[in-house]
Design a protein around this motif. Structure first.
Motif, PDB file in Angstrom:
ATOM      1  N   HIS A 132       0.812  -1.220   0.000  1.00 30.88           N
ATOM      2  CA  HIS A 132       0.000   0.000   0.000  1.00 30.88           C
ATOM      3  C   HIS A 132       0.849   1.274   0.000  1.00 30.88           C
ATOM      4  O   HIS A 132       0.408   2.305  -0.511  1.00 30.88           O
ATOM      5  N   LEU A 133       2.036   1.211   0.566  1.00 28.42           N
ATOM      6  CA  LEU A 133       2.871   2.406   0.686  1.00 28.42           C
ATOM      7  C   LEU A 133       3.696   2.677  -0.570  1.00 28.42           C
ATOM      8  O   LEU A 133       4.152   3.796  -0.787  1.00 28.42           O
ATOM      9  N   GLY A 134       3.907   1.660  -1.394  1.00 32.02           N
ATOM     10  CA  GLY A 134       4.803   1.830  -2.534  1.00 32.02           C
ATOM     11  C   GLY A 134       6.243   1.969  -2.066  1.00 32.02           C
ATOM     12  O   GLY A 134       6.639   1.427  -1.035  1.00 32.02           O
ATOM     13  N   GLY A 244       1.765   7.470   0.323  1.00 33.80           N
ATOM     14  CA  GLY A 244       1.166   8.008   1.532  1.00 33.80           C
ATOM     15  C   GLY A 244       2.141   8.117   2.684  1.00 33.80           C
ATOM     16  O   GLY A 244       3.324   7.782   2.565  1.00 33.80           O
ATOM     17  N   SER A 245       1.605   8.571   3.804  1.00 31.04           N
ATOM     18  CA  SER A 245       2.413   8.771   5.012  1.00 31.04           C
ATOM     19  C   SER A 245       1.637   8.272   6.218  1.00 31.04           C
ATOM     20  O   SER A 245       0.401   8.231   6.218  1.00 31.04           O
ATOM     21  N   LEU A 246       2.387   7.918   7.265  1.00 28.92           N
ATOM     22  CA  LEU A 246       1.742   7.463   8.501  1.00 28.92           C
ATOM     23  C   LEU A 246       2.663   7.750   9.678  1.00 28.92           C
ATOM     24  O   LEU A 246       3.866   7.956   9.507  1.00 28.92           O
ATOM     25  N   ARG A 247       2.048   7.756  10.847  1.00 29.97           N
ATOM     26  CA  ARG A 247       2.817   7.940  12.083  1.00 29.97           C
ATOM     27  C   ARG A 247       2.163   7.137  13.193  1.00 29.97           C
ATOM     28  O   ARG A 247       0.957   7.245  13.425  1.00 29.97           O
ATOM     29  N   CYS A 259      -2.596   8.671   9.337  1.00 29.02           N
ATOM     30  CA  CYS A 259      -2.587   7.700   8.243  1.00 29.02           C
ATOM     31  C   CYS A 259      -3.295   8.316   7.051  1.00 29.02           C
ATOM     32  O   CYS A 259      -4.503   8.567   7.089  1.00 29.02           O
ATOM     33  N   HIS A 260      -2.544   8.600   6.007  1.00 32.22           N
ATOM     34  CA  HIS A 260      -3.114   9.156   4.786  1.00 32.22           C
ATOM     35  C   HIS A 260      -2.433   8.443   3.622  1.00 32.22           C
ATOM     36  O   HIS A 260      -1.336   8.799   3.197  1.00 32.22           O
ATOM     37  N   ILE A 261      -3.096   7.384   3.124  1.00 31.78           N
ATOM     38  CA  ILE A 261      -2.539   6.509   2.098  1.00 31.78           C
ATOM     39  C   ILE A 261      -3.536   6.407   0.950  1.00 31.78           C
ATOM     40  O   ILE A 261      -4.743   6.240   1.179  1.00 31.78           O
TER      41      ILE A 261
END
Length: 326
Positions: A132-134, A244-247, A259-261
Motif C-alpha cells: 500500500h505504501l509503494g 502516503g504517510s503514517l505515524r 494515516c493518509h494513504i
C-alpha cells in the motif's frame, strides 16, 4: 524460568496462568524469591537445575544481558527449546553461536521482541507487505524515555558496559527489531552519541542520533535518549512513502496518530496492551502473554515462531554495527 527478576516474574506468572503450560522450575541466585511461587521447585543455579531438576520443554532466559547467550546455548545442548529475553546476545559472534547450537540440536529459539505483538506495529507490517505504501522514502524512529537513578542503581548490572552492553541493547533493541522486521536491513550507517546526564549512572551513552539507508530503498533516522526528565515521553515511527504517510506514536508506540494513504482506509485496530510497570519506571507494552501463547502454539505445530533466532541475530548485528561507530 532462569532469572526471576522483574521480567522473569512476569514470564513465570503468565506461564503459571496458561492452562496449556506448566511452570516446572525456577532458577535464581536469590532463594527468597521462591516464596512468590509456592510449590514450584527452586534452584540457585542453572547448573543445579540441569543436573537435578525436573524435565521441561522450554528454558526461558531472563537474566542480565551478558548471561543470555551462554545460558541459551546450555539449554539448547540439554535438548530444551529456549526463550531468550532481549537482547539475544551482546555480540554477533555469540548470537551466531546460539543459532548454530539450535541447528545442531534441532531445537527452537524464541526471541522476545514484544513490539511485534502490538496492533499498530502488526498493522504497519501488513500495510508495508501488501504494497500500500509503494516505495519507501523516509523512516524516522524516535525513542525518548526516562531512565534515571531510580533505574540505574549502584551495584546493579544495569549501566555497565560489560554486563548491560548499552542503551540500544537494553532499552531499544525491540525498536531496532521493528525497523528490521518491517523494512529490512540497513546500510550506510552514521552515528553521533552523547552522554547528557548519565555521567555518574552508566558507562555508556544516554542518547544517540543514527542515520542510515534502507537496503530496499529509502533512508531513515533513529533518535533515542534515556535522558528525558521524570517519565517516558514517546516512542514513535513516521513513514513517508510513495503512496502516503503514517505515524505511530504515544509513550509506547501504541496509537496510529496519522494515516493518509492512497485508496486506503485505516481499519479499526485492537487496543494495545498497557505498558510494563516496574514501579519507579515503565517499559514498552506488556505483550509477553502473546509471546508465551506463540511458544506454545509453535511447539504444538499450530503456527511458527514470531521472532526466530536468525532475526534475533540480525538485530544484534545491526546494534553492533552502530556501536562500532563510537
Amino acid at each position: 524460568m532462569c532469572g526471576v527478576g522483574h521480567i522473569g516474574r512476569r514470564h513465570a506468572t503468565l506461564v503459571a496462568r496458561n492452562p496449556a503450560a506448566r511452570l516446572v522450575a525456577l532458577i535464581d541466585t536469590n532463594p527468597a524469591l521462591q516464596v512468590e511461587f509456592p510449590g514450584v521447585p527452586f534452584f540457585t543455579s542453572l547448573d543445579e537445575y540441569l543436573g537435578n531438576g525436573p524435565a521441561a520443554d522450554v528454558l526461558t532466559v531472563a537474566t542480565p544481558n551478558y548471561l543470555h547467550a551462554e545460558q541459551a546455548i546450555r539449554g539448547l545442548r540439554h535438548a530444551l527449546h529456549v526463550v531468550v529475553e532481549k537482547p539475544m546476545a551482546l555480540r554477533r559472534t555469540d548470537a551466531e553461536a546460539i543459532v548454530q547450537a539450535a541447528q545442531h540440536t534441532n531445537r527452537l529459539v524464541f526471541g522476545v521482541m514484544q513490539n511485534r505483538y502490538s496492533p499498530p506495529a502488526a498493522w504497519l507490517k501488513q500495510v508495508y507487505d501488501e504494497g500500500h505504501l509503494g516505495q519507501i522514502y523516509l523512516v524516522q524512529i524516535n525513542c525518548f524515555w526516562n531512565r534515571d537513578a531510580r533505574y540505574y542503581r549502584p551495584g546493579s548490572w544495569h549501566g555497565t558496559r560489560a554486563h548491560d552492553g548499552g542503551t540500544l541493547f537494553t532499552q531499544f533493541s525491540h525498536f531496532v527489531d521493528l525497523l528490521y522486521w518491517v523494512f529490512g536491513d540497513v546500510t550506510n550507517l552514521a552515528a553521533r552519541f552523547r552522554d547528557f546526564n548519565h555521567h555518574d549512572l552508566t558507562e555508556f551513552e544516554d542518547s544517540g542520533l543514527i542515520t542510515f539507508d534502507l537496503v530496499r530503498g529509502g533512508s531513515g533516522t533513529l533518535q533515542y535518549s534515556t535522558s528525558v526528565w521524570d517519565r517516558n515521553f514517546e516512542s514513535s515511527i513516521t513513514v513517508v512513502a510513495e503512496h502516503g504517510s503514517l505515524r505511530i506514536a504515544g509513550q509506547y508506540m501504541d496509537q496510529v496518530e496519522y494515516c493518509h494513504i492512497r485508496n486506503y482506509q485505516l481499519p479499526e485496530l485492537a487496543r494495545t496492551n498497557p505498558a510494563n510497570d516496574y514501579g519507579t519506571y515503565q517499559g514498552s507494552a506488556a505483550n509477553h502473554v502473546h509471546l508465551i501463547e506463540n511458544v506454545i502454539d509453535t511447539l504444538q505445530l499450530r503456527t511458527v515462531a514470531t521472532t526466530n533466532a536468525q532475526e534475533g541475530l540480525k538485530v544484534v548485528e545491526i546494534i553492533e554495527r552502530i556501536y562500532s561507530l563510537k
